[in-house]
Design an enzyme around this catalytic site. Structure first.
Site, PDB file in Angstrom:
ATOM      1  CG  ASP A  94      14.619  -6.942  -9.697  1.00  0.00           C
ATOM      2  OD1 ASP A  94      13.381  -6.959  -9.779  1.00  0.00           O
ATOM      3  OD2 ASP A  94      15.218  -6.456  -8.724  1.00  0.00           O
ATOM      4  CE  LYS A 151      14.773 -10.654  -7.379  1.00  0.00           C
ATOM      5  NZ  LYS A 151      15.282  -9.540  -6.544  1.00  0.00           N
ATOM      6  N   GLY A 178      27.671 -12.221 -12.213  1.00  0.00           N
ATOM      7  CA  GLY A 178      26.596 -13.104 -11.766  1.00  0.00           C
ATOM      8  C   GLY A 178      26.361 -14.316 -12.652  1.00  0.00           C
ATOM      9  CG  PHE A 187      18.656  -9.205  -2.489  1.00  0.00           C
ATOM     10  CD1 PHE A 187      18.865  -8.436  -3.628  1.00  0.00           C
ATOM     11  CD2 PHE A 187      19.761  -9.767  -1.861  1.00  0.00           C
ATOM     12  CE1 PHE A 187      20.143  -8.223  -4.126  1.00  0.00           C
ATOM     13  CE2 PHE A 187      21.047  -9.557  -2.352  1.00  0.00           C
ATOM     14  CZ  PHE A 187      21.240  -8.784  -3.490  1.00  0.00           C
ATOM     15  CB  VAL A 188      17.498 -14.835  -4.447  1.00  0.00           C
ATOM     16  CG1 VAL A 188      16.017 -14.926  -4.154  1.00  0.00           C
ATOM     17  CG2 VAL A 188      17.733 -14.409  -5.888  1.00  0.00           C
ATOM     18  CG  ASP A 200      22.834 -12.703 -12.654  1.00  0.00           C
ATOM     19  OD1 ASP A 200      22.190 -11.957 -13.431  1.00  0.00           O
ATOM     20  OD2 ASP A 200      23.611 -12.244 -11.788  1.00  0.00           O
TER      21      ASP A 200
HETATM   22  P1  5GP Z   1      17.714  -5.451 -13.184  1.00  0.00           P
HETATM   23  O1  5GP Z   1      18.402  -4.410 -14.026  1.00  0.00           O
HETATM   24  O2  5GP Z   1      16.991  -6.470 -14.034  1.00  0.00           O
HETATM   25  O3  5GP Z   1      16.844  -4.853 -12.138  1.00  0.00           O
HETATM   26  O4  5GP Z   1      18.824  -6.203 -12.360  1.00  0.00           O
HETATM   27  C1  5GP Z   1      19.871  -6.829 -13.011  1.00  0.00           C
HETATM   28  C2  5GP Z   1      20.985  -7.227 -12.082  1.00  0.00           C
HETATM   29  O5  5GP Z   1      20.724  -6.900 -10.730  1.00  0.00           O
HETATM   30  C3  5GP Z   1      21.194  -8.719 -12.106  1.00  0.00           C
HETATM   31  O6  5GP Z   1      22.012  -9.118 -13.177  1.00  0.00           O
HETATM   32  C4  5GP Z   1      21.823  -8.964 -10.754  1.00  0.00           C
HETATM   33  O7  5GP Z   1      23.202  -8.727 -10.828  1.00  0.00           O
HETATM   34  C5  5GP Z   1      21.173  -7.918  -9.872  1.00  0.00           C
HETATM   35  N1  5GP Z   1      20.028  -8.486  -9.121  1.00  0.00           N
HETATM   36  C6  5GP Z   1      18.708  -8.345  -9.374  1.00  0.00           C
HETATM   37  N2  5GP Z   1      17.977  -9.008  -8.466  1.00  0.00           N
HETATM   38  C7  5GP Z   1      18.852  -9.613  -7.637  1.00  0.00           C
HETATM   39  C8  5GP Z   1      18.703 -10.478  -6.479  1.00  0.00           C
HETATM   40  O8  5GP Z   1      17.621 -10.859  -6.025  1.00  0.00           O
HETATM   41  N3  5GP Z   1      19.865 -10.889  -5.897  1.00  0.00           N
HETATM   42  C9  5GP Z   1      21.095 -10.520  -6.343  1.00  0.00           C
HETATM   43  N4  5GP Z   1      22.141 -11.005  -5.675  1.00  0.00           N
HETATM   44  N5  5GP Z   1      21.265  -9.714  -7.411  1.00  0.00           N
HETATM   45  C10 5GP Z   1      20.155  -9.276  -8.045  1.00  0.00           C
END
Ligand code: 5GP
Length: 183
Positions: free
Chosen positions: A107, A135, A48, A156-157, A104
């Site tokens: 979340d 987020k 990403g 979700f983007v 990238d």
């Molecule tokens: P986290 O562990 O912070 O929940 O998520 C980390 C990873 O989840 C990010 O590096 C990304 O790859 C993926 N991710 C989280 N939110 C999104 C979103 O809205 N869109 C996409 N395409 N990937 C996301």
């Protein structure tokens, strides 16, 4: 690819290419100042962060180095699993280095918490984080995010490196994916 090329798949464009590029320049200028004389190692999280790394790195006017890690995150779904595995480790020894992790999007922060703990155990001189998108959930995570591009809603983007099932990474804008695409 622009949002207009896949308009039916998107419900809303959050940031255009121009807005993203302008923000990347601002972040790079700040990093230039903060890391002057430190020759930081930027660690990108595959896949990403490829776009933000490429753009941010080229905007820096200080010397800097680049390395990459790959961790498993969402698989092909749209929910964070909390399961993190290192699929590709660094090629660089980070002992005594100023490490700036480039993400990238943050979340839940689950992926990052694991990653930062892992990197901290390797004794870098400093360890900070730059993320292009953040987020609301990320605010619950006690991670000091030194550089954030944009705060975005809890949707979700896709685009600018962010995929759904491998697609849309090459979208230059960042947009909310129409839920119909993954329903
Ligand atoms: P986290 O562990 O912070 O929940 O998520 C980390 C990873 O989840 C990010 O590096 C990304 O790859 C993926 N991710 C989280 N939110 C999104 C979103 O809205 N869109 C996409 N395409 N990937 C996301």
């Amino acid at each position: 690819m622009y949002a207009t090329d896949v308009a039916d798949d998107l419900s809303e464009v959050l940031y255009t290419e121009a807005q993203i590029q302008a923000r990347v320049k601002e972040l790079a200028a700040q990093i230039d100042v903060d890391y002057a004389g430190k020759e930081p190692l930027l660690v990108g999280v595959l896949n990403g962060a490829v776009m933000v790394m490429a753009d941010l790195f080229r905007e820096l006017t200080i010397h800097a180095m680049m390395d990459w890690m790959a961790v498993s995150s969402y698989g092909s779904g749209t929910q964070s699993s909390g399961v993190v595995r290192i699929l590709k480790d660094l090629s660089t020894d980070i002992v005594g280095r100023h490490v700036l992790v480039v993400e990238d999007i943050v979340d839940t922060g689950l992926t990052l918490t694991y990653l930062l703990e892992n990197l901290a155990s390797r004794n870098p001189a400093s360890l900070k984080l730059a993320a292009m998108f953040r987020k609301p959930e990320a605010n619950k995570v006690h991670i000091d995010m030194a550089y954030v591009g944009f705060d975005i809603p809890n949707k979700f983007v896709v685009g600018y490196g962010l995929d759904y099932d491998g697609r849309y990474r090459n979208l230059k804008d960042v947009a909310v994916l129409n839920p119909g695409v993954y329903a």
